[in-house]
Design a protein around this motif. Sequence first.
Motif, PDB file in Angstrom:
ATOM      1  N   LYS A   1     -21.855  35.126  61.464  1.00  4.89           N
ATOM      2  CA  LYS A   1     -21.491  36.469  61.021  1.00  4.89           C
ATOM      3  C   LYS A   1     -22.156  36.821  59.698  1.00  4.89           C
ATOM      4  N   ARG A   2     -22.426  35.801  58.878  1.00  2.99           N
ATOM      5  CA  ARG A   2     -23.075  36.080  57.583  1.00  2.99           C
ATOM      6  C   ARG A   2     -24.501  36.582  57.779  1.00  2.99           C
ATOM      7  N   ARG A   3     -25.082  36.293  58.977  1.00  2.00           N
ATOM      8  CA  ARG A   3     -26.434  36.801  59.245  1.00  2.00           C
ATOM      9  C   ARG A   3     -26.409  38.288  59.604  1.00  2.00           C
ATOM     10  N   SER A   4     -25.214  38.819  59.865  1.00  2.00           N
ATOM     11  CA  SER A   4     -25.090  40.241  60.230  1.00  2.00           C
ATOM     12  C   SER A   4     -24.614  41.047  59.023  1.00  2.00           C
ATOM     13  N   PRO A   5     -25.461  41.928  58.451  1.00  2.00           N
ATOM     14  CA  PRO A   5     -25.024  42.724  57.299  1.00  2.00           C
ATOM     15  C   PRO A   5     -23.778  43.554  57.595  1.00  2.00           C
ATOM     16  N   ASP A   6     -23.667  44.087  58.819  1.00  2.00           N
ATOM     17  CA  ASP A   6     -22.491  44.899  59.155  1.00  2.00           C
ATOM     18  C   ASP A   6     -21.229  44.062  59.149  1.00  2.00           C
ATOM     19  N   ALA A   7     -21.308  42.830  59.680  1.00  2.00           N
ATOM     20  CA  ALA A   7     -20.130  41.965  59.703  1.00  2.00           C
ATOM     21  C   ALA A   7     -19.709  41.587  58.287  1.00  2.00           C
ATOM     22  N   VAL A   8     -20.667  41.297  57.429  1.00  2.00           N
ATOM     23  CA  VAL A   8     -20.363  40.972  56.027  1.00  2.00           C
ATOM     24  C   VAL A   8     -19.713  42.163  55.345  1.00  2.00           C
ATOM     25  N   ARG A   9     -20.297  43.350  55.565  1.00  2.00           N
ATOM     26  CA  ARG A   9     -19.778  44.568  54.917  1.00  2.00           C
ATOM     27  C   ARG A   9     -18.323  44.816  55.315  1.00  2.00           C
ATOM     28  N   VAL A  10     -18.038  44.772  56.608  1.00  5.03           N
ATOM     29  CA  VAL A  10     -16.684  45.047  57.083  1.00  5.03           C
ATOM     30  C   VAL A  10     -15.698  44.019  56.547  1.00  5.03           C
ATOM     31  N   ALA A  11     -16.084  42.746  56.557  1.00  4.34           N
ATOM     32  CA  ALA A  11     -15.181  41.685  56.096  1.00  4.34           C
ATOM     33  C   ALA A  11     -14.859  41.839  54.613  1.00  4.34           C
ATOM     34  N   ILE A  12     -15.887  42.133  53.798  1.00  2.00           N
ATOM     35  CA  ILE A  12     -15.649  42.319  52.354  1.00  2.00           C
ATOM     36  C   ILE A  12     -14.764  43.536  52.113  1.00  2.00           C
ATOM     37  N   GLU A  13     -15.054  44.628  52.802  1.00  2.00           N
ATOM     38  CA  GLU A  13     -14.272  45.857  52.608  1.00  2.00           C
ATOM     39  C   GLU A  13     -12.795  45.618  52.902  1.00  2.00           C
ATOM     40  N   ARG A  14     -12.497  44.990  54.039  1.00  2.00           N
ATOM     41  CA  ARG A  14     -11.104  44.763  54.417  1.00  2.00           C
ATOM     42  C   ARG A  14     -10.410  43.829  53.432  1.00  2.00           C
ATOM     43  N   THR A  15     -11.091  42.769  53.043  1.00  2.00           N
ATOM     44  CA  THR A  15     -10.471  41.774  52.167  1.00  2.00           C
ATOM     45  C   THR A  15     -10.233  42.342  50.773  1.00  2.00           C
TER      46      THR A  15
END
Length: 554
Positions: free
Chosen positions: A518-532
């Motif tokens: 998931k860290r290779r996906s910028p969208d997945a990183v963005r969503v995870a950081i935003e929620r957390t």
Amino acid sequence: MSDQELVFVALGGLGEIGMNAGLYGLGSGKDRKWLMVDVGISFAGVDAPGIDLILPDIRFIEENRRNLAGIVITHAHEDHFGALAELWPRLRAPVYMTRFAADLLATRRLREPGAPKIPITVVEQGANVDIGPFNVEFVPVAHSIPESCALAITTPPGVVVHTGDWKIDPTPVVGRPTDEARLAALGDAGVLAMIGDSTNVLRDGISPSETDVAATLKTLVAEAKGRVAVTTFASNVARLRAVAEAAVAAGRDVVLVGRAMDRVVTIARELGYLDGLPPFRSPDAASRIPRDKVVLLLTGSQGEARAALARVASGDHPEVKLVKGDRVIFSSRTIPGNEMAVAKIVNELARMDVEIITDRHGLVHVSGHPRRAEVERMYGWVRPRIAVPAHGEAMHLTEHVAFARAQGVKEVLRAFNGDVVRLAPGAATIVNKVPAGRVYKDGVLLVAANEPTIPERRKLSFAGIVSVAVAMDGNGGVVEDPVISASGLPLKSDDGEVMVDIIADAVDEVLENLPRAKRRSPDAVRVAIERTVRAAVADEWDKKPLCHVAVLRV
């Protein structure tokens, strides 16, 4: 009676007070010809941060503009003609209005670079004009601005009386009273429908006259020991004249403070509405005139932050000062939504020990709209077969429906913006719905009310914003420490921990625990950081800020 279809559609003003824009359509299908009545604005409240003006959504008539025969302005209040300069380039139809309205529009164009040059046909009160298949008579009515008109719109199916804003005032100080005889003559000849003002239908009786207000102002100015300041709507020329006459009677000079009022006074003098009064003085004369020999006329009755009264109240005006013993008269009503701004100014004046007089203390203001007894008289003159209440919120329209039925009107319809009301042939009914809504003027741009811009600003004002920037390589590795900024959040939590540090810990937790795929996906990183981040802040603050995350690949 003709079998041609006659319809009425409001794009603004039905279900609200302000932003008036009405359409009359004659014919059917693509051949239907349209007449537009008024193109007004509304003023934004605290629910639309950053927005000053609200305009009607005119896309329906814009799409049909080849069949738009003309635009008629009933009077020069902003809620009836304030959107014309902004929206006319989308319509490009001939425009008809009285001289006072035309001159006000011209002064606006001079002070607004890039404003369109609109072709205006100036019409006298009482005149008849053929506009496509519509004959429009401009019937004089009393209101709180000169040269207001009701419209008698004659079509093959019948006559429609569009009242505009009006009241019954036999002694209006400035301008002509409501032409009762002409309205009654229209009723005698037969009126198909009346589209009528609902603003004060909840209030019993008859509105006092402008002459009554003038008498009160004369007494208040004569009794004052110090400087007198009067604030009122700049467009209310009758009130400006009443204040000036009170000043003359008390041996005082009038000092005009505020550009909007200065523009109106210039036009009013050119048209003879201030004949017989000495010239008004400019603000720089205020300090040279003895305090008991001056009356200040100021803009800013609605608490506008940049208007003259607000600057005087805050001690920020370079030429006008008030002190203990001076008297300030609010010769106006506070428009709903402006209460807090007006209260702020009143409190600032109170701290100066200035005497404050409002309509709670005496008859220093009257409405320009009819109360129930006046509306009853209008129905008695016009006697329409159909009534459609206008110019009101839902409660006003609902009450007006019941009131019109009590006056014996056979067919009464409650309609709202976008409803297509068939007036003829046959029984009056709502037959369709067209797009109608609001457009915000945001700086120099017009934006649709349903865009996310304003909801996002409301969230910003409530819970602030966090921005996070993360640089990562192609394998999902963090190249540099994340860059974090926060605006509008408390600096520390209840435990004293720095809020930005709490956010940084939340970001580090995501980057450490997120699976490498998931860290290779910028969208997945963005969503995870935003929620957390939002959850971490909510744990400490009980509010979730907006969170903007930028993931940069390097």
